[in-house]
Design a protein around this motif. Sequence first.
Motif, PDB file in Angstrom:
ATOM      1  N   LYS A  44       0.809  -1.217   0.000  1.00 32.26           N
ATOM      2  CA  LYS A  44       0.000   0.000   0.000  1.00 32.26           C
ATOM      3  C   LYS A  44       0.843   1.267   0.000  1.00 32.26           C
ATOM      4  O   LYS A  44       0.362   2.341  -0.381  1.00 32.26           O
ATOM      5  CB  LYS A  44      -0.928   0.013   1.215  1.00 32.26           C
ATOM      6  N   THR A  45       2.084   1.175   0.436  1.00 34.44           N
ATOM      7  CA  THR A  45       2.947   2.357   0.477  1.00 34.44           C
ATOM      8  C   THR A  45       3.475   2.742  -0.907  1.00 34.44           C
ATOM      9  O   THR A  45       4.001   3.843  -1.082  1.00 34.44           O
ATOM     10  CB  THR A  45       4.137   2.122   1.419  1.00 34.44           C
ATOM     11  N   HIS A  46       3.332   1.847  -1.865  1.00 33.17           N
ATOM     12  CA  HIS A  46       3.815   2.117  -3.220  1.00 33.17           C
ATOM     13  C   HIS A  46       2.905   3.148  -3.886  1.00 33.17           C
ATOM     14  O   HIS A  46       1.683   3.070  -3.768  1.00 33.17           O
ATOM     15  CB  HIS A  46       3.832   0.820  -4.037  1.00 33.17           C
ATOM     16  N   PRO A  47       3.478   4.112  -4.598  1.00 34.28           N
ATOM     17  CA  PRO A  47       2.655   5.168  -5.221  1.00 34.28           C
ATOM     18  C   PRO A  47       1.672   4.648  -6.269  1.00 34.28           C
ATOM     19  O   PRO A  47       0.672   5.312  -6.558  1.00 34.28           O
ATOM     20  CB  PRO A  47       3.695   6.106  -5.848  1.00 34.28           C
ATOM     21  N   GLN A  48       1.951   3.484  -6.842  1.00 36.57           N
ATOM     22  CA  GLN A  48       1.047   2.909  -7.840  1.00 36.57           C
ATOM     23  C   GLN A  48       0.368   1.631  -7.333  1.00 36.57           C
ATOM     24  O   GLN A  48       0.023   0.749  -8.119  1.00 36.57           O
ATOM     25  CB  GLN A  48       1.819   2.612  -9.134  1.00 36.57           C
ATOM     26  N   TYR A  49       0.179   1.568  -6.031  1.00 41.57           N
ATOM     27  CA  TYR A  49      -0.506   0.415  -5.422  1.00 41.57           C
ATOM     28  C   TYR A  49      -1.821   0.127  -6.141  1.00 41.57           C
ATOM     29  O   TYR A  49      -2.592   1.039  -6.466  1.00 41.57           O
ATOM     30  CB  TYR A  49      -0.771   0.710  -3.950  1.00 41.57           C
ATOM     31  N   VAL A  50      -2.066  -1.175  -6.394  1.00 46.12           N
ATOM     32  CA  VAL A  50      -3.295  -1.592  -7.076  1.00 46.12           C
ATOM     33  C   VAL A  50      -4.360  -1.931  -6.031  1.00 46.12           C
ATOM     34  O   VAL A  50      -4.174  -2.864  -5.245  1.00 46.12           O
ATOM     35  CB  VAL A  50      -3.039  -2.822  -7.975  1.00 46.12           C
ATOM     36  N   PRO A  51      -5.456  -1.177  -5.971  1.00 45.84           N
ATOM     37  CA  PRO A  51      -6.513  -1.476  -4.998  1.00 45.84           C
ATOM     38  C   PRO A  51      -7.052  -2.894  -5.190  1.00 45.84           C
ATOM     39  O   PRO A  51      -7.028  -3.442  -6.298  1.00 45.84           O
ATOM     40  CB  PRO A  51      -7.594  -0.436  -5.308  1.00 45.84           C
ATOM     41  N   SER A  52      -7.540  -3.476  -4.106  1.00 41.99           N
ATOM     42  CA  SER A  52      -8.054  -4.849  -4.172  1.00 41.99           C
ATOM     43  C   SER A  52      -9.250  -4.956  -5.103  1.00 41.99           C
ATOM     44  O   SER A  52      -9.485  -6.006  -5.704  1.00 41.99           O
ATOM     45  CB  SER A  52      -8.437  -5.334  -2.769  1.00 41.99           C
ATOM     46  N   GLU A  53     -10.019  -3.885  -5.239  1.00 43.36           N
ATOM     47  CA  GLU A  53     -11.144  -3.891  -6.178  1.00 43.36           C
ATOM     48  C   GLU A  53     -10.643  -4.149  -7.602  1.00 43.36           C
ATOM     49  O   GLU A  53     -11.251  -4.908  -8.363  1.00 43.36           O
ATOM     50  CB  GLU A  53     -11.898  -2.557  -6.127  1.00 43.36           C
ATOM     51  N   CYS A  54      -9.529  -3.499  -7.949  1.00 40.81           N
ATOM     52  CA  CYS A  54      -8.952  -3.679  -9.284  1.00 40.81           C
ATOM     53  C   CYS A  54      -8.318  -5.058  -9.430  1.00 40.81           C
ATOM     54  O   CYS A  54      -8.455  -5.707 -10.482  1.00 40.81           O
ATOM     55  CB  CYS A  54      -7.904  -2.603  -9.552  1.00 40.81           C
ATOM     56  N   LEU A  55      -7.612  -5.494  -8.388  1.00 40.57           N
ATOM     57  CA  LEU A  55      -6.998  -6.830  -8.427  1.00 40.57           C
ATOM     58  C   LEU A  55      -8.058  -7.894  -8.654  1.00 40.57           C
ATOM     59  O   LEU A  55      -7.873  -8.800  -9.478  1.00 40.57           O
ATOM     60  CB  LEU A  55      -6.246  -7.077  -7.120  1.00 40.57           C
ATOM     61  N   LEU A  56      -9.176  -7.800  -7.932  1.00 43.99           N
ATOM     62  CA  LEU A  56     -10.250  -8.774  -8.108  1.00 43.99           C
ATOM     63  C   LEU A  56     -10.822  -8.719  -9.519  1.00 43.99           C
ATOM     64  O   LEU A  56     -11.174  -9.760 -10.091  1.00 43.99           O
ATOM     65  CB  LEU A  56     -11.359  -8.521  -7.087  1.00 43.99           C
ATOM     66  N   TYR A  57     -10.929  -7.534 -10.085  1.00 44.23           N
ATOM     67  CA  TYR A  57     -11.424  -7.403 -11.461  1.00 44.23           C
ATOM     68  C   TYR A  57     -10.613  -8.276 -12.405  1.00 44.23           C
ATOM     69  O   TYR A  57     -11.160  -9.035 -13.214  1.00 44.23           O
ATOM     70  CB  TYR A  57     -11.355  -5.940 -11.908  1.00 44.23           C
ATOM     71  N   PHE A  58      -9.298  -8.192 -12.320  1.00 44.26           N
ATOM     72  CA  PHE A  58      -8.437  -8.963 -13.222  1.00 44.26           C
ATOM     73  C   PHE A  58      -8.422 -10.453 -12.871  1.00 44.26           C
ATOM     74  O   PHE A  58      -8.287 -11.297 -13.762  1.00 44.26           O
ATOM     75  CB  PHE A  58      -7.028  -8.382 -13.221  1.00 44.26           C
ATOM     76  N   VAL A  59      -8.558 -10.783 -11.596  1.00 43.79           N
ATOM     77  CA  VAL A  59      -8.652 -12.194 -11.212  1.00 43.79           C
ATOM     78  C   VAL A  59      -9.888 -12.815 -11.843  1.00 43.79           C
ATOM     79  O   VAL A  59      -9.825 -13.907 -12.431  1.00 43.79           O
ATOM     80  CB  VAL A  59      -8.706 -12.335  -9.670  1.00 43.79           C
ATOM     81  N   ARG A  60     -11.016 -12.137 -11.743  1.00 42.35           N
ATOM     82  CA  ARG A  60     -12.279 -12.677 -12.292  1.00 42.35           C
ATOM     83  C   ARG A  60     -12.202 -12.819 -13.806  1.00 42.35           C
ATOM     84  O   ARG A  60     -12.618 -13.845 -14.362  1.00 42.35           O
ATOM     85  CB  ARG A  60     -13.455 -11.767 -11.932  1.00 42.35           C
ATOM     86  N   ARG A  61     -11.694 -11.820 -14.488  1.00 45.85           N
ATOM     87  CA  ARG A  61     -11.717 -11.838 -15.964  1.00 45.85           C
ATOM     88  C   ARG A  61     -10.637 -12.721 -16.571  1.00 45.85           C
ATOM     89  O   ARG A  61     -10.757 -13.155 -17.705  1.00 45.85           O
ATOM     90  CB  ARG A  61     -11.598 -10.417 -16.507  1.00 45.85           C
ATOM     91  N   SER A  62      -9.581 -13.003 -15.816  1.00 49.29           N
ATOM     92  CA  SER A  62      -8.521 -13.868 -16.354  1.00 49.29           C
ATOM     93  C   SER A  62      -8.798 -15.345 -16.083  1.00 49.29           C
ATOM     94  O   SER A  62      -8.167 -16.215 -16.693  1.00 49.29           O
ATOM     95  CB  SER A  62      -7.164 -13.486 -15.753  1.00 49.29           C
ATOM     96  N   ALA A  63      -9.727 -15.650 -15.174  1.00 45.89           N
ATOM     97  CA  ALA A  63      -9.984 -17.043 -14.787  1.00 45.89           C
ATOM     98  C   ALA A  63     -10.384 -17.904 -15.976  1.00 45.89           C
ATOM     99  O   ALA A  63     -10.030 -19.086 -16.047  1.00 45.89           O
ATOM    100  CB  ALA A  63     -11.069 -17.088 -13.711  1.00 45.89           C
ATOM    101  N   LEU A  64     -11.105 -17.337 -16.914  1.00 42.47           N
ATOM    102  CA  LEU A  64     -11.608 -18.107 -18.058  1.00 42.47           C
ATOM    103  C   LEU A  64     -10.647 -18.114 -19.236  1.00 42.47           C
ATOM    104  O   LEU A  64     -10.573 -19.108 -19.956  1.00 42.47           O
ATOM    105  CB  LEU A  64     -12.955 -17.534 -18.524  1.00 42.47           C
ATOM    106  N   ILE A  65      -9.916 -17.043 -19.432  1.00 50.52           N
ATOM    107  CA  ILE A  65      -9.190 -16.891 -20.699  1.00 50.52           C
ATOM    108  C   ILE A  65      -7.677 -16.798 -20.569  1.00 50.52           C
ATOM    109  O   ILE A  65      -6.969 -16.880 -21.577  1.00 50.52           O
ATOM    110  CB  ILE A  65      -9.693 -15.633 -21.454  1.00 50.52           C
TER     111      ILE A  65
END
Length: 259
Positions: A44-65
């Motif tokens: 979280k201290t990183h200036p470009q930290y990826v919020p968990s909402e965004c991380l989950l977005y990519f987890v869900r969409r990459s699961a199939l493809i």
Amino acid sequence: MIIPLQKQTEGGKLYTRIPEIEARLAELVTFTDENLIQLCKQSKTHPQYVPSECLLYFVRRSALINQALFDPLFRILSERIFRKLPRAANPGGSSLSMLNSDIQESVFDRIVEMLMLDKAGYEDRLDMFEVRFDLAFSNLKKDAEERFYRSDNRNTELEYDDSEDITTEVETASEIFNPFEETDLNHFHYRRELDAAIETLPDLQKRIIEMIRLDFRVDSIDPQEMTISKALNKSEKTIHNQKNKAFARLRSLLKGGIL
């Protein structure tokens, strides 16, 4: 294009992500998989930290493809989840809190279950995690805590006769059956059936099985190693007997029988 959410309010309005998350997703979709993975690893201290909402977005969409993207992102998400949960080890790491272990496993399994359902079709309960991850996670954790706290207060420890012997049938059944065979655990439906079967076990047997699942040994020649016998304050014979009975019952239930 960012894929919109599908969950609806009672009034029929679609759930929407907050503008900051939408804007960050629009930026992140332009990254290569490798760069996205490296960025998601940052704290979280990183200036470009990826919020968990965004991380989950990519987890869900990459699961199939895109399994190559899904695997590392799911590991990162799992690490974040466990950091938000109560520690299973008691202070000092000398013993195991079965209550915290139960809460950990319950919350994590529920999220995995939702991801599996999402992969099979669409699980709109995950949409709330993309809207406000911490709030949705907090509610899930609270539900698990309340359920296990009630159960822990309701159940009293049963006493077991250390001299109790088990039947040859039970001993044989436990020797030829391991509920945690990796080939079986790879199947989602088997995991669900196994979890349901474990819930039918007496309290002591359930605790033994959960500790075996966490790779604790029944006993050890190393006096410093925490074992199931030490953690539950039962003799090694009692633990072995109750483990064998539990394995025999799980085998019967999972094979469609009744004990």
